[in-house]
Design a protein around this motif. Structure first.
Motif, PDB file in Angstrom:
ATOM      1  N   ALA A 179     -14.001   8.863  -7.269  1.00 20.37           N
ATOM      2  CA  ALA A 179     -13.809  10.151  -6.590  1.00 20.37           C
ATOM      3  C   ALA A 179     -12.514  10.810  -7.060  1.00 20.37           C
ATOM      4  N   SER A 180     -11.533   9.984  -7.420  1.00 22.29           N
ATOM      5  CA  SER A 180     -10.250  10.517  -7.900  1.00 22.29           C
ATOM      6  C   SER A 180     -10.340  10.997  -9.342  1.00 22.29           C
ATOM      7  N   LYS A 218     -20.662   0.353   2.038  1.00 17.78           N
ATOM      8  CA  LYS A 218     -21.559   1.005   3.025  1.00 17.78           C
ATOM      9  C   LYS A 218     -22.980   1.100   2.465  1.00 17.78           C
ATOM     10  N   HIS A 228     -12.303  -5.694   2.413  1.00 19.89           N
ATOM     11  CA  HIS A 228     -13.140  -4.749   3.179  1.00 19.89           C
ATOM     12  C   HIS A 228     -13.817  -5.451   4.372  1.00 19.89           C
ATOM     13  N   ALA A 269      -9.435  -4.015  -2.744  1.00 21.49           N
ATOM     14  CA  ALA A 269     -10.089  -3.246  -1.672  1.00 21.49           C
ATOM     15  C   ALA A 269     -11.410  -3.898  -1.273  1.00 21.49           C
ATOM     16  N   ASP A 284     -15.321   1.532  -0.584  1.00 24.94           N
ATOM     17  CA  ASP A 284     -15.847   1.703   0.778  1.00 24.94           C
ATOM     18  C   ASP A 284     -17.278   2.251   0.727  1.00 24.94           C
ATOM     19  N   ALA A 285     -17.483   3.236  -0.141  1.00 24.73           N
ATOM     20  CA  ALA A 285     -18.834   3.820  -0.257  1.00 24.73           C
ATOM     21  C   ALA A 285     -19.825   2.766  -0.764  1.00 24.73           C
ATOM     22  N   GLN A 329     -11.343   3.473  -6.746  1.00 25.27           N
ATOM     23  CA  GLN A 329     -10.256   3.418  -5.758  1.00 25.27           C
ATOM     24  C   GLN A 329     -10.855   2.916  -4.434  1.00 25.27           C
ATOM     25  N   PRO A 330     -10.015   2.616  -3.462  1.00 22.09           N
ATOM     26  CA  PRO A 330     -10.554   2.079  -2.200  1.00 22.09           C
ATOM     27  C   PRO A 330     -11.682   2.924  -1.594  1.00 22.09           C
ATOM     28  N   GLY A 331     -11.617   4.228  -1.731  1.00 24.58           N
ATOM     29  CA  GLY A 331     -12.677   5.081  -1.163  1.00 24.58           C
ATOM     30  C   GLY A 331     -14.023   4.821  -1.831  1.00 24.58           C
ATOM     31  N   ASP A 332     -14.003   4.606  -3.157  1.00 21.05           N
ATOM     32  CA  ASP A 332     -15.253   4.315  -3.874  1.00 21.05           C
ATOM     33  C   ASP A 332     -15.806   2.960  -3.432  1.00 21.05           C
TER      34      ASP A 332
END
Ligand code: TXE
Length: 483
Positions: free
Chosen positions: A22-23, A54, A223, A219, A50-51, A45-48
């Motif tokens: 995403a970054s 999920k 998680h 990450a 996390d996705a 990154q941590p957001g990716d």
């Protein structure tokens, strides 16, 4: 290297979508064959992450993966196995360029990768529970269930094999997965995940996040949505993984390398042993967790065995030029520096050194193999995992001495016993610390059917074989009072 090589998408795979970080962050990928950048990958990154977790959760709880029967999962895995074999040549070329492996080794790895999906595809509907006799009026079932989301964090030494070793048993028992391959070599993993989609794996069953270990790997391991971590890599990171798993109260398996001994007794068939003593450390340029990096030789045959090793080592060439090359470069400039520091700083006599073949590209990470001996078992080079083509020859007096030296490291993964005496073979095999012992052979972790794993600094848990299916599933006892 073929110029027309098709590279996989340099993106993360999340819920069936190929996405950049995403970054927008990326990392360059260099080929160990010449040190040149030949691809880029997403730096998740941590957001990716996390996705991805999920997506795996959704696939498991309410998505297509969790809805399949065991037989359907197995069938998909068998399809993937066949698809991998159809694509063996381009996959092997990609693996060779990404890791520096000679093509012969890369082909063997792709065949093993396909075999994992065959073995576990066939086993998927053969994992079952039991019924326990209990009090009158009760029916007690013990069922075997998947954990949920399994995070697979794997290294660069055998990317395609590790992909399959981690994912296949996890998927077979019904878990969904998030894979974090190593930043040094992950391209075949991306292609394999693409093939899984092509043969019909539902979205989210396999998710892949690429990038740095201390960002994406960390990450993923921390998680809270992950239910199980299967890690292969260094002891230092393995320890962090275990701590992260403990914080979330989840299990993990750790496969962390070793200093595996091959023990040659004076009654051994030395001619039969020699190719295995050399092959055990030269395969994959010594970058194998179960490499036979120590050869323990009984005093009476030390000179004879060492003469045979010396002759063979002097004939070894690190090269990328021949399909049949015994060893290629090591994985990275960092790894080459590390291995050469061990060689240059070795506190033991150098017996023989192979060569780097003329014509090997200047920028490639080639290391000439080295044979040291006699090595003090307590010295740095006698104790630490070099992860390169470096063999330590040591002597021992008798059986008790051999067992003591063999077990006297922090590791315990593989070992071999070379002797013609059947009773001795059994006595020694039973006393050696580790998860696998060969007798009159050495297969560096070989055999997908065979449980494999270590103790202490080599890790814990068992991969491969049926053992992995038990490791990656848990039992639930259902107690039904029916009248
Ligand atoms: O391993 P790392 P490295 C040994 C071998 C080698 C040494 C270093 O001795 O020389 O380890 O290799 C991810 N949280 N083995 O540095 O770092 C990383 O991105 C979560 C033996 O390459 O352990 C990669 O995907 N994950 C071994 C994976 O962990 C993290 C094979 C392994 O990388 C992370 C490889 C973090 N903080 C090396 N940091 C074997 N058992 O076969 C990194 N990673």
């Amino acid at each position: 290297m073929p110029d027309d090589m098709t590279l996989p998408k340099p993106l993360n795979l999340i819920a069936g979508q190929w996405l950049p970080a995403a970054s927008g962050d990326e990392l360059d990928v260099r080929s160990p064959l010449d040190g040149e950048v030949f691809a880029t990958i997403a730096a998740a990154q941590p957001g990716d992450v996390d996705a991805a977790v999920k997506a795996a959760r959704e696939a498991f709880d309410t998505g297509g993966w969790g809805a399949l029967t065991a037989a359907e999962r197995g069938r998909l895995m068998l399809k993937l196995s066949l698809r991998i074999l159809e694509e063996a040549e381009p996959l092997a070329q990609l693996e060779s360029r990404d890791t520096g492996k000679p093509m012969k080794q890369a082909h063997a790895d792709i065949a093993a990768c396909a075999r994992y999906f065959e073995f576990y595809g066939g086993a998927a509907d053969k994992v079952h529970g039991e019924v326990i006799p209990f009090m009158a009026g009760y029916n007690v079932q013990v069922v075997r269930e998947p954990y949920g989301v399994v995070a697979c964090i794997i290294p660069w030494n055998y990317p395609s094999q590790m992909f399959a070793r981690a994912l296949a048993p996890a998927l077979a028992v019904g878990n969904s997965t998030v894979l974090k391959p190593a930043e040094d070599a992950c391209l075949t993993c991306l292609r394999l995940a693409e093939l899984a989609g092509e043969v019909g794996f539902p979205d989210g069953a396999i998710n892949v996040v690429t990038g740095r270990g201390d960002v994406a790997g960390r990450a993923l391991s921390e998680h809270p949505g992950v239910d199980f971590i299967a890690f292969t890599g260094s002891p230092e990171v393995g320890q962090m993984i275990q701590i992260a798993a403990a914080k979330n109260y989840i299990p993990c398996t750790l496969e962390l390398g070793g200093k595996s001994p091959q023990i040659v007794f004076d009654d051994a068939d030395i001619d039969a042993a020699l190719p295995f003593l050399v092959g055990g450390i030269i395969a994959n340029a010594g970058q194998t967790c179960s490499a036979g990096s120590r050869v323990l030789i009984q005093e009476g045959v030390y000179d004879k065995v060492v003469a045979g090793l010396k002759e063979r080592f002097e004939g070894l060439e690190a090269s990328h030029l021949s399909q049949e090359a015994a060893l290629g470069p090591v994985i990275s400039a960092k790894q080459k520096k590390r291995v050469e520091a061990y060689i240059d700083g070795a506190d033991a006599p150098l017996i023989a050194r192979g060569t780097v073949r003329d014509g090997a590209p200047e920028g490639g990470y080639y290391v000439a193999p080295a044979l040291f001996g006699p090595v003090d078992p307590h010295s740095k080079i006698g104790q630490e995992e070099v992860f390169g083509p470096v063999l330590c020859a040591m002597t021992f007096k008798d059986e008790a001495d051999a067992i003591r030296i063999a077990n006297d490291t922090e590791y315990g993964l593989m070992a071999s016993v070379w002797s013609r005496d059947g009773a001795r073979q059994q006595r020694v095999a039973k006393k050696l610390r580790g998860g696998q012992v060969y007798i009159n052979g050495f297969g560096a972790g070989g055999g997908i059917e065979l449980p494999f794993g270590g103790v202490r600094k080599s890790g814990h848990g068992r991969e491969k074989g049926f053992a992995a299916l038990l490791e990656l599933s848990q039992i639930k006892t259902i107690i039904n009072k029916h009248d």
